[in-house]
Structure formats: C-alpha cells, structure tokens
Design an enzyme around this catalytic site. Sequence first.
Site, mmCIF file in Angstrom:
data_model
loop_
_atom_site.group_PDB
_atom_site.id
_atom_site.type_symbol
_atom_site.label_atom_id
_atom_site.label_comp_id
_atom_site.label_asym_id
_atom_site.label_seq_id
_atom_site.Cartn_x
_atom_site.Cartn_y
_atom_site.Cartn_z
ATOM 1 N N TYR A 1 0.848 -1.434 -0.018
ATOM 2 C CA TYR A 1 -0.013 -0.014 -0.119
ATOM 3 C C TYR A 1 0.925 1.298 0.078
ATOM 4 O O TYR A 1 0.597 2.354 0.748
ATOM 5 C CB TYR A 1 -0.869 0.134 1.234
ATOM 6 N N MET A 2 1.997 1.221 -0.577
ATOM 7 C CA MET A 2 3.013 2.353 -0.673
ATOM 8 C C MET A 2 3.182 3.112 0.602
ATOM 9 O O MET A 2 3.630 2.455 1.676
ATOM 10 C CB MET A 2 2.345 3.228 -1.815
#
Length: 298
Positions: free
Chosen positions: A55-56
């Site tokens: 999720y960065m």
Amino acid sequence: TRTLGKTGLKLPILGYGGAALPKAWLNPLSYEDRVELVRYACDRGVRYFDTSPVYMESEALLGEALKDRRRQVCLVTKVESTRPEEVRNSVEQSLKVLQTDYLDLILIHGTPGLEQMSVSQAMKVHGELAKLRDDHIVRFIGFSAHSYFDKALGLIESGGFDQCMLSYGYLPRGYDQVWSARMTELRNACVAKAHELGMGIVAMKVIGAGMLGAWSGYIVPGFDKQRLKQLPAAAIRYVLQDQRIHLLNIGMRLKEEIDANIKVLAGDAIYTLADRALLAEFSAKVLDSDAIKKMRVE
C-alpha cells in the site's frame, strides 16, 4: 465493541483500512493531512488499523500517526512474499516503517500472496510467522482473501490461524474478480468454519472497494444523488446482519467518511427493506457497468 475471536482483543466494530491512504490510489489529502486523518480516526474511537507494504506510503503514514499511541491500537500489516526465507526480513522492514517493535496481527496477504500460492506453500509462510510469534514480534497470525476461497478454507481448516479477513459485502467482488455462485458458497463455508473454530472474522470490501461509496456516482452516472449518499450505510447494515463478523475493515479517505461510518454503527444498525431495495437496484446497474465487465469472473 466485539471480541475478535480467540485473539481475545475487544475492539470497536469499525476498523481502518490503510489501502485508502496512498496518493496513487486517489487519496486527495497532503501527507500531513493524511497523518492527521489517521489520528482523527483514533481520536474518534477507531482501534483496528490495517495496512500492507504494497500500500505504498500507508505503513509510513500509520507509523507516524500512531507512534505516540501505539498501546491504544491494534496494528495489523501483511506479508506478501511467497518465499518463506523472505518472511522475517519483510516483517522487520514493516516494523521499522511502522515505528514499532511488535505487531498485534500479521496477515498472509491475499494478493499478492495467497492467490499466488498453494495451501501448502502458504502453510510454509505460516511456519515462519509462527517463529516470529514465538519471538514475541507478532501476537497473532491471520490471512486475507479477496476471493480464491477454496484456498482460504484450506487455511482455516488447518487450525493454525487466529483470524481471517474475507471479502464480504453486498457486491460479489474481490480485488479484480467478480465471484460465481460457487465462490460465494465457498466464502460462506469459510465464515462458518472460522466461526466454528473461534477465529476472529474481519469483513473487507464492505463498501465494494468504493463502488457503493466514493466511486458510486462515477460507476453509475445519473443515479439519484441523494440515494447515492445512502448506499454506504445500507452496505454496512447488510454486513452487520451476520453476527459472526467481528469487525468491518473499511478504507476511509476523509474525515467525513469516518464520521458517517461511526454514525451508522452508533445508531440503529438494522438492515431495512429500504436498504435492500436500494442495494438491489443500484447493484444491478453496477453489475452491468464497464467497471465490472473489465473484471475476471471466478
């Protein structure tokens, strides 16, 4: 508040889905405002915070937002590697980014992760997570599944997991899949078996990954705007019918979304005939939309 199965963790029903935080996935806020958003959710009583390395910047945002209130929350991240020898390094990297020395829950991610593995491969990853639990780096072990519920059922039946997070919403969708009737029955079997074994059961895709929320007006243009606003509450009440579900993991991009979801859960959460009619009418249009037709069917 419900108890998350045999973990014994007593948590408010509303959990925070960290997939709503990355800029690349259309969160409109600045980095600082997203940190404040997470803190706002905690201030309003949210205690379950879910994220993943894929999720960065989500892990970094949660780490910054929750570092001074770590003991107040249940912090959850995931391991995506299909190679057991990479598991410990992946978890240790997440700990650094999250600014913590332990995790309340570590999940084998659905995809990338379980979807790309066999059940036997996933159990080898589980074995490495069990070592981390023995070292007091993680407290509980779970997994997530967007679909491929045949594999999920195999993991549940192993008896080795404390929790499962399953796609469970009015729309029969996973990450990039639309389910067949067979897959829905397998999902239902997963819930039944997990409940029988006393596992914590978390629902994701409650709002259909935004199809019944923030993106509804784009997916079905021309639908009455006032009725669109009623969709998320109806979708939440639909899932709340099932008392076996302990927690709803919902991505929230704005303070208004946090407030709206808390209002639903704090009020009369009975699923009504009006909810049923709205979801049926809107979902029929969604299932005929280009957004759904681009998904694969399982």
